[in-house]
Enzyme design. Structure first.
Site, PDB file in Angstrom:
ATOM      1  N   LYS A  53       1.193   7.997  -8.633  1.00 21.50           N
ATOM      2  CA  LYS A  53       0.483   7.503  -9.808  1.00 21.50           C
ATOM      3  C   LYS A  53       1.131   6.251 -10.396  1.00 21.50           C
ATOM      4  O   LYS A  53       0.463   5.473 -11.083  1.00 21.50           O
ATOM      5  CB  LYS A  53       0.370   8.600 -10.868  1.00 21.50           C
ATOM      6  CG  LYS A  53      -0.286   9.898 -10.374  1.00 21.50           C
ATOM      7  CD  LYS A  53      -1.565   9.674  -9.626  1.00 21.50           C
ATOM      8  CE  LYS A  53      -2.291  10.943  -9.176  1.00 21.50           C
ATOM      9  NZ  LYS A  53      -1.510  11.884  -8.353  1.00 21.50           N
ATOM     10  N   TYR A 265      -6.846  24.986  -6.069  1.00 20.65           N
ATOM     11  CA  TYR A 265      -5.914  23.968  -6.557  1.00 20.65           C
ATOM     12  C   TYR A 265      -4.655  24.616  -7.147  1.00 20.65           C
ATOM     13  O   TYR A 265      -4.763  25.514  -8.002  1.00 20.65           O
ATOM     14  CB  TYR A 265      -6.601  23.114  -7.627  1.00 20.65           C
ATOM     15  CG  TYR A 265      -5.667  22.122  -8.284  1.00 20.65           C
ATOM     16  CD1 TYR A 265      -5.349  20.925  -7.653  1.00 20.65           C
ATOM     17  CD2 TYR A 265      -5.089  22.389  -9.517  1.00 20.65           C
ATOM     18  CE1 TYR A 265      -4.473  20.024  -8.235  1.00 20.65           C
ATOM     19  CE2 TYR A 265      -4.209  21.496 -10.111  1.00 20.65           C
ATOM     20  CZ  TYR A 265      -3.911  20.311  -9.461  1.00 20.65           C
ATOM     21  OH  TYR A 265      -3.044  19.422 -10.034  1.00 20.65           O
ATOM     22  N   TYR A 291       0.494  19.446  -3.717  1.00 17.33           N
ATOM     23  CA  TYR A 291      -0.080  18.339  -2.939  1.00 17.33           C
ATOM     24  C   TYR A 291       0.606  18.147  -1.587  1.00 17.33           C
ATOM     25  O   TYR A 291       0.023  18.397  -0.538  1.00 17.33           O
ATOM     26  CB  TYR A 291       0.026  17.028  -3.731  1.00 17.33           C
ATOM     27  CG  TYR A 291      -0.773  16.998  -5.000  1.00 17.33           C
ATOM     28  CD1 TYR A 291      -2.109  16.638  -4.987  1.00 17.33           C
ATOM     29  CD2 TYR A 291      -0.200  17.324  -6.228  1.00 17.33           C
ATOM     30  CE1 TYR A 291      -2.851  16.599  -6.155  1.00 17.33           C
ATOM     31  CE2 TYR A 291      -0.938  17.285  -7.401  1.00 17.33           C
ATOM     32  CZ  TYR A 291      -2.263  16.922  -7.357  1.00 17.33           C
ATOM     33  OH  TYR A 291      -2.997  16.893  -8.500  1.00 17.33           O
TER      34      TYR A 291
HETATM   35  C1  LIG Z   1      -2.128  13.034  -7.724  1.00 14.84           C
HETATM   36  C2  LIG Z   1      -1.318  13.385  -6.533  1.00 14.84           C
HETATM   37  C3  LIG Z   1      -1.858  13.297  -5.233  1.00 14.84           C
HETATM   38  C4  LIG Z   1      -3.288  12.962  -4.948  1.00 14.84           C
HETATM   39  O1  LIG Z   1      -3.624  11.633  -5.221  1.00 14.84           O
HETATM   40  P1  LIG Z   1      -5.119  11.323  -5.673  1.00 14.84           P
HETATM   41  O2  LIG Z   1      -5.141   9.864  -5.821  1.00 14.84           O
HETATM   42  O3  LIG Z   1      -5.339  12.093  -6.936  1.00 14.84           O
HETATM   43  O4  LIG Z   1      -6.029  11.814  -4.586  1.00 14.84           O
HETATM   44  C5  LIG Z   1      -1.051  13.591  -4.173  1.00 14.84           C
HETATM   45  N1  LIG Z   1       0.229  13.965  -4.354  1.00 14.84           N
HETATM   46  C6  LIG Z   1       0.777  14.079  -5.570  1.00 14.84           C
HETATM   47  C7  LIG Z   1       2.182  14.535  -5.665  1.00 14.84           C
HETATM   48  C8  LIG Z   1       0.028  13.789  -6.710  1.00 14.84           C
HETATM   49  O5  LIG Z   1       0.584  13.909  -7.913  1.00 14.84           O
END
Ligand SMILES: *Cc1c(COP(=O)(O)O)cnc(C)c1O
Length: 336
Positions: A53, A265, A291
């Site tokens: 991010k 999720y 993730y």
């Molecule tokens: C937000 C996030 C993702 C996914 O990215 P998106 O752009 O939301 O698809 C992947 N890994 C981590 C650790 C994240 O925080």
């Protein structure tokens, strides 16, 4: 000069350590039987613990500042890495930060509500507004923004995950960064694997890959949505990104796999645990349960099934998130 200069977005506010390192994972490669695995360390972007991010926030915060904002508002789950990086960016830039957070993951222990990203959000001075699962977070953000505007503040709303055309521009640029690193190594990747959630990361990558002429298929391992829903989301964000890049044309193929989501999720799976603990023990590499652990489970499965061959070179694009581990202590401790 970058091919990614946009006529619409007011540049970027430097927040990240770039380029992020590109590293081989030889012990993991040997363990899985041959494919040459590399990792792109976007967990090392630096700001407030780092993660994917931060790249997006360079563009989103520049836009907020150009719009005269004094406050940023964003939303996510309690253990949102995006919320934590937004809180850190706001602190660094002297903006007020309001996080609209939902208890979106059922069945987690107390540490999920208080530790990990939640603890860090508080430390960065963000104001947290908590809502039950099922809350329409976009509507709550809009309401919060309207209330603030009415009281004379200048709020800027950042979508969940920072996933719109502006945020995704960062990952189009990141593909250019990867392209430069591949040229330095005089090699190419046969596959790229990454986690996909709100979609901005993969959407930016497929726009950037097309622009840079990179041929590797980009496999998005979904952490929540069905493949069909995720595909539609990626198309929509890629479309917005292309509108900001008048000279760019189309995307590389959109590949999404929802086989590794499990119960939903943020809900741990055995395959996630195997991938996460194997990377920790063989490479000292931290993944996260929401993730990157699930994305790495996808990579493991692709190598074992032969979808990624033993002679091939594969990039795991690490998107961060290890701070969330501390919200999963109850899950991790008995098995460690
Ligand atoms: C937000 C996030 C993702 C996914 O990215 P998106 O752009 O939301 O698809 C992947 N890994 C981590 C650790 C994240 O925080």
């Amino acid at each position: 000069m970058s091919r990614l200069a946009s006529t619409v977005v007011p540049g970027k506010t430097p927040l990240a350590f770039l380029p992020t390192p590109l590293e081989p994972l030889p012990r993991l490669s040997a363990h899985l039987g041959g494919a040459e695995i590399w990792v792109k360390r976007d967990d090392c972007t630096g700001l407030g613990g780092g993660g994917n991010k931060t790249r997006k926030l360079e563009y989103l915060m520049a836009t907020a500042i150009a719009a005269g904002a004094d406050t940023v508002i964003t939303a996510g789950a309690l253990q949102s890495n995006h919320a934590r990086q937004t809180a850190a960016a706001a602190a660094r830039l002297g903006l007020r930060c309001i996080l609209v957070l939902a208890a979106a993951v059922p069945g987690r222990g107390d540490c999920y509500d208080t530790n990990g990203n939640m603890l860090l959000d508080r430390l960065f001075g963000a104001e947290m507004r908590l809502f039950p699962a099922g809350t329409d977070l976009d509507a709550e953000m809009a309401k919060t923004g309207a209330d603030l505007s009415a009281s004379g503040a200048r709020p800027y709303l950042i979508p969940i995950g920072g996933s719109n055309g502006i945020g995704a521009l960062a990952y189009a640029a990141a593909m250019e960064e990867l392209d430069r690193q591949c040229r330095e190594h005089a090699f190419a990747f046969d596959h790229i694997v990454t986690a996909t959630g709100s979609g901005g990361t993969q959407a930016g990558m497929i726009v950037g890959a097309k622009l840079a002429g990179m041929a590797a298929p980009i496999h998005g391992i979904s952490v929540s949505a069905s493949s069909a829903d995720m595909q539609a989301k990626l198309e929509a964000i890629a479309e917005q990104t292309l509108e900001l890049l008048p000279h760019a044309r189309g995307t590389s193929p959109i590949l999404v796999d929802d086989a590794f989501v499990g119960a939903g999720y943020g809900q741990p799976t055995d395959a996630m645990w195997e991938a996460l603990s194997t990377c920790a023990r063989l490479e000292g590499l931290l993944l996260d349960p929401v993730y990157t652990g699930k994305a790495m489970a996808g990579l493991f499965a692709y190598i074992r099934s032969g979808r990624i061959g033993p002679q091939q070179r594969v990039l795991f694009w690490h998107t961060g998130g290890a701070q969330g581990l501390f919200g999963y202590e109850d899950y991790l401790t008995p098995k460690a």
